[in-house]
Write a protein that holds these residues in place. Structure first.
Motif, mmCIF file in Angstrom:
data_model
loop_
_atom_site.group_PDB
_atom_site.id
_atom_site.type_symbol
_atom_site.label_atom_id
_atom_site.label_comp_id
_atom_site.label_asym_id
_atom_site.label_seq_id
_atom_site.Cartn_x
_atom_site.Cartn_y
_atom_site.Cartn_z
ATOM 1 N N THR A 159 0.838 -1.195 0.000
ATOM 2 C CA THR A 159 0.000 0.000 0.000
ATOM 3 C C THR A 159 0.876 1.249 0.000
ATOM 4 O O THR A 159 1.690 1.438 0.900
ATOM 5 N N LYS A 160 0.724 2.070 -1.013
ATOM 6 C CA LYS A 160 1.489 3.319 -1.114
ATOM 7 C C LYS A 160 0.970 4.285 -0.055
ATOM 8 O O LYS A 160 -0.215 4.583 0.004
ATOM 9 N N VAL A 161 1.882 4.740 0.783
ATOM 10 C CA VAL A 161 1.528 5.705 1.831
ATOM 11 C C VAL A 161 2.389 6.944 1.603
ATOM 12 O O VAL A 161 3.602 6.928 1.835
ATOM 13 N N HIS A 162 1.759 8.020 1.129
ATOM 14 C CA HIS A 162 2.485 9.246 0.806
ATOM 15 C C HIS A 162 2.984 9.931 2.070
ATOM 16 O O HIS A 162 2.274 10.007 3.077
ATOM 17 N N LEU A 163 4.221 10.408 1.996
ATOM 18 C CA LEU A 163 4.803 11.164 3.103
ATOM 19 C C LEU A 163 4.270 12.590 3.059
ATOM 20 O O LEU A 163 3.822 13.065 2.002
ATOM 21 N N GLN A 164 4.348 13.296 4.171
ATOM 22 C CA GLN A 164 3.769 14.640 4.229
ATOM 23 C C GLN A 164 4.389 15.597 3.220
ATOM 24 O O GLN A 164 3.723 16.492 2.743
ATOM 25 N N GLY A 165 5.644 15.419 2.846
ATOM 26 C CA GLY A 165 6.285 16.303 1.878
ATOM 27 C C GLY A 165 5.978 15.970 0.425
ATOM 28 O O GLY A 165 6.337 16.725 -0.483
ATOM 29 N N CYS A 166 5.307 14.857 0.177
ATOM 30 C CA CYS A 166 5.003 14.421 -1.187
ATOM 31 C C CYS A 166 3.911 15.303 -1.801
ATOM 32 O O CYS A 166 2.936 15.653 -1.131
ATOM 33 N N ILE A 167 4.061 15.617 -3.090
ATOM 34 C CA ILE A 167 3.046 16.453 -3.752
ATOM 35 C C ILE A 167 1.711 15.731 -3.871
ATOM 36 O O ILE A 167 0.681 16.359 -4.086
ATOM 37 N N PHE A 168 1.719 14.412 -3.718
ATOM 38 C CA PHE A 168 0.478 13.639 -3.813
ATOM 39 C C PHE A 168 -0.137 13.327 -2.450
ATOM 40 O O PHE A 168 -1.129 12.600 -2.368
#
Length: 173
Positions: free
Chosen positions: A73-82
């Motif tokens: 499961t892709k979990v975006h980090l807070q700095g990610c644009i997504f």
């Protein structure tokens, strides 16, 4: 068949006729056994090895973090644009993690297996408050990272708290 034999079969959980083959375990029972064996192997591979009687919630938390490397499961980090987008338009380098629902189901199976294998419910490391807190944090942070709102069930006669941002105490930090 005597009444004693029928009573013995009921106590042993058997509902089959004397000539039948043993019932195959359900998918849930098979998965629970695999999970239990995997966790036991994880403890044995620790240096020094940890026995089940020495196991505590910290070992369980370490196991859950260890499993993240196998997540899908892709979990975006807070700095990610997504961050916060449920359907990002392009790939990113954010990590793959175990999904909250998978971890929650795993803990449920391990909690049951612990007691079925002779563990005391009062000493069950899978039922500790630390595990519940960890799972709640994973759920909330994954929901925010993926832009999926989990609705909290409102308790009667109390207001629900406002949204907290995932902080540095996040389980994946």
């Amino acid at each position: 068949m005597s009444n004693f034999d029928r009573g013995k079969e009921l106590v042993e959980g058997s509902s089959r006729s004397p000539g039948d083959q043993p019932a195959t375990p359900s998918r849930y029972e098979s998965q629970k056994r695999r999970d239990w064996n995997t966790f036991g192997q994880y403890l044995r591979n620790q240096r020094p090895p940890v026995s089940m009687s020495q196991c505590n919630s910290n070992h369980v938390l370490e196991f859950l973090r260890y499993l993240d490397q196998f997540g899908k499961t892709k979990v975006h980090l807070q700095g990610c644009i997504f961050y916060g987008q449920p359907e990002p338009p392009a790939p990113c380098t954010c990590p793959l993690r175990q999904a909250w629902g998978s971890l929650d189901a795993l803990i449920g199976r391990l909690r049951a297996a612990y007691e079925e294998n002779g563990g005391s419910p009062e000493m069950n490391p899978f039922a500790s408050g630390a595990i519940r807190v960890y799972l709640r944090e994973v759920k909330e942070c994954q929901a925010k990272a993926r832009g999926i709102p989990y609705k909290k069930k409102k308790k009667k006669a109390s207001e629900s708290k406002g949204d907290d941002d995932c902080t540095s105490s996040h389980p994946f930090s």
